[in-house]
Design an enzyme around this catalytic site. Structure first.
Site, PDB file in Angstrom:
ATOM      1  N   GLU A   1       1.112  -0.777  -0.022  1.00 24.73           N
ATOM      2  CA  GLU A   1       0.333   0.042   0.583  1.00 24.73           C
ATOM      3  C   GLU A   1       0.845   1.169  -0.302  1.00 24.73           C
ATOM      4  O   GLU A   1       1.074   1.812  -0.667  1.00 24.73           O
ATOM      5  CB  GLU A   1      -0.841   0.095   1.456  1.00 24.73           C
ATOM      6  CG  GLU A   1      -1.500   1.535   1.416  1.00 24.73           C
ATOM      7  CD  GLU A   1      -3.237   1.559   2.585  1.00 24.73           C
ATOM      8  OE1 GLU A   1      -2.528   0.488   3.509  1.00 24.73           O
ATOM      9  OE2 GLU A   1      -3.830   1.694   2.832  1.00 24.73           O
TER      10      GLU A   1
ATOM     11  N   ASP B   1     -12.255   0.082   1.082  1.00 26.88           N
ATOM     12  CA  ASP B   1     -11.143  -0.022   2.152  1.00 26.88           C
ATOM     13  C   ASP B   1     -11.948   0.457   3.297  1.00 26.88           C
ATOM     14  O   ASP B   1     -12.529  -0.673   4.112  1.00 26.88           O
ATOM     15  CB  ASP B   1      -9.986   0.969   2.044  1.00 26.88           C
ATOM     16  CG  ASP B   1      -8.711   0.534   2.656  1.00 26.88           C
ATOM     17  OD1 ASP B   1      -9.016  -0.527   3.110  1.00 26.88           O
ATOM     18  OD2 ASP B   1      -7.950   0.860   2.514  1.00 26.88           O
TER      19      ASP B   1
HETATM   20  N1  ADE Z   1      -7.452  -0.531   8.400  1.00 23.26           N
HETATM   21  C1  ADE Z   1      -7.594  -0.260   7.686  1.00 23.26           C
HETATM   22  N2  ADE Z   1      -7.444   0.412   7.163  1.00 23.26           N
HETATM   23  C2  ADE Z   1      -6.786   0.278   5.901  1.00 23.26           C
HETATM   24  C3  ADE Z   1      -5.184   0.523   4.984  1.00 23.26           C
HETATM   25  N3  ADE Z   1      -5.900   1.406   4.382  1.00 23.26           N
HETATM   26  N4  ADE Z   1      -3.739   0.165   5.558  1.00 23.26           N
HETATM   27  C4  ADE Z   1      -4.592  -0.489   6.507  1.00 23.26           C
HETATM   28  N5  ADE Z   1      -4.616  -0.276   8.090  1.00 23.26           N
HETATM   29  C5  ADE Z   1      -5.740  -0.155   7.782  1.00 23.26           C
HETATM   30 ZN    ZN Z   2      -7.261  -2.205   4.370  1.00 19.12          ZN
END
Ligand code: ADE
Ligand code: ZN
Length: 353
Positions: free
Chosen positions: A209, A287
C-alpha cells in the site's frame, strides 16, 4: 482467455457499474462507521469524543498518509462497546452493500482495537456474525468475516488474539494483516500466520500500500497469503509483476483510499488500468468507505470517470471480484452467470446490440 463483452455506450456505463453483481473483498468494518453513527453510539454509550459534532469530525478527515488516517480511525472505533453496537455498524454497511449490488462481501474486523479497551472477543465477533446472518436471511447478501491482526502490535499479541478467537473459529473464514505498514514487514508475523495456515484458515495481508514490493514478496513467500490487499506498489518490480500474473494472485485495490491517503496524486494517475492490462487479477474495493468518500460503487464510478476505462474492464473487474472470493466454485459460477446475464440484458435494454 478474454471474455467477449457486449458493446455498451459510454453514457450507460455508470448505470452498468452500479447494476453489475460484484463481490467486495477489502473493507474494514470499523471504516464503515459514518460520523452520524459514531455520534449516535457515543451518546448511547456515554463516550466522550474529542470533536464537538459531526461536522467537526468530518472536517478532520483530511489525511496526508496512512498513519494520519489510522489515528482518527482508531479514535472513531472507541464508541463500540456492546454486541448491539457491532451489529448495528455491520447492518449499516450491509445495507449499503446491498444497494451497490454486492452479492458477496468478506469483511475485515480488527479485534485488538476493541479487546484493548476491555471489550470481549465474543462481543465483537457475535455482533458482527449475527448481522451477517440476518442480512443473508433478510436481504440475500452473502457475508463472511476475516479477523485482521494489527501489525503495529507484536506477534505475541497476535498469537494471543488468535487463541482468544479460536472458540469462535466457525464464525470467521480467515485472517488478515493491517494497520501501519512501513516498519512492520510480513516476516514479523510468520509464526502466527503459520499457525493459522495449520488451522485451515484463509490467509490475506495488506502489502504494497505504502510499503515496498519486498513486503509483497514477504506476504507471498513467508506468510503464504492467497490474496494481496492493495499491492499497488508491485508495479515497481517487474519480476514480482510477472509472478502475480503467472499465479493469478488477486490484488484487492482501493482507489478512493489510495487517493485520500495520498498514495496517488489523482484517480486519473491511478495504476489500476495498467495492472489490469498487464494481466493481474485486480479487484475494486472501498477499504474504509465512511472515511474515504464512498462505498464500492462510488469507487468504480469515480475511477472509470477519471481513467476512461469501459465495459470490458468493468466486466473483468466484477468477474475478478467473484473469482477471487473464498466461496465454493459452484457459487462463483452462479454469480458469474448472473454477471453475464446482467451485461446481456443491459446491452439489450439500452439498445447497444
Ligand atoms: N486499517 C484500515 N484501513 C487500512 C488501510 N488502508 N491500511 C492499513 N490498515 C488499515
Ligand atoms: Zn485496508
Amino acid at each position: 482467455m478474454k471474455h467477449s463483452v457486449p458493446r455498451i455506450h459510454a453514457e450507460h456505463l455508470p448505470a452498468l457499474l452500479r447494476a453489475m453483481p460484484k463481490a467486495e473483498l477489502h473493507m474494514h468494518i470499523e471504516g464503515s462507521l459514518e460520523p452520524e453513527l459514531i455520534f449516535a453510539l457515543a451518546e448511547r454509550n456515554g463516550v466522550q469524543l474529542p470533536y464537538a459534532d459531526v461536522e467537526a469530525l468530518r472536517a478532520a478527515y483530511a489525511f496526508t498518509d496512512l498513519q494520519s488516517f489510522l489515528d482518527i480511525y482508531y479514535a472513531g472505533a472507541s464508541v463500540l462497546l456492546h454486541e448491539q453496537d457491532f451489529y448495528d455498524m455491520a447492518r449499516a454497511y450491509l445495507n449499503r452493500a446491498v444497494a451497490d449490488n454486492v452479492v458477496h462481501t468478506e469483511i475485515f474486523f480488527d479485534p485488538q482495537t476493541h479487546t484493548a479497551r476491555g471489550v470481549g472477543m465474543e462481543t465483537v465477533i457475535n455482533g458482527l456474525y449475527r448481522a451477517c446472518r440476518d442480512a443473508e436471511i433478510e436481504q440475500g447478501i452473502s457475508a463472511s468475516l476475516i479477523l485482521s491482526f494489527l501489525r503495529h502490535l507484536s506477534e505475541e499479541e497476535a498469537l494471543q488474539t488468535l487463541e482468544d478467537a479460536l472458540p469462535l473459529r466457525d464464525r470467521f473464514i480467515g485472517v488478515g494483516l493491517d494497520s501501519s505498514e512501513v516498519g512492520n514487514p510480513p516476516e514479523k508475523f510468520a509464526r502466527v500466520f503459520g499457525r493459522c495456515r495449520e488451522l485451515g484458515l484463509h490467509l490475506v495481508a495488506h502489502a504494497g500500500e505504502e510499503g515496498p514490493p519486498a513486503y509483497i514478496w514477504g506476504a507471498l513467500d513467508v506468510l503464504h497469503v492467497e490474496r494481496i490487499d492493495h499491492g499497488v506498489q508491485a508495479e515497481k518490480d517487474p519480476v514480482l509483476m510477472q509472478r502475480l500474473v503467472d499465479e493469478q494472485i488477486p490484488l484487492t485495490v482501493c482507489p478512493l483510499s489510495n487517493l485520500k491517503l495520498c498514495v496517488v496524486d489523482s484517480l486519473a494517475a491511478h495504476n489500476l488500468p495498467q495492472l489490469l492490462k498487464a494481466g493481474l487479477k485486480v479487484t475494486v474495493n472501498s477499504d474504509d468507505p465512511a472515511y474515504f468518500g464512498g462505498y464500492v460503487n462510488e469507487n468504480y464510478l469515480q475511477l472509470f470517470e477519471a481513467t476512461g476505462m469501459g465495459a470490458q474492464e468493468a466486466y473483468q473487474l466484477a468477474r475478478n471480484s467473484l473469482e477471487a472470493s473464498f466461496v465454493a466454485a459452484a457459487q462463483k459460477e452462479q454469480w458469474i452467470a448472473l454477471l453475464d446475464e446482467t451485461f446481456a440484458q443491459f446491452a439489450r435494454r439500452t439498445g447497444d446490440v
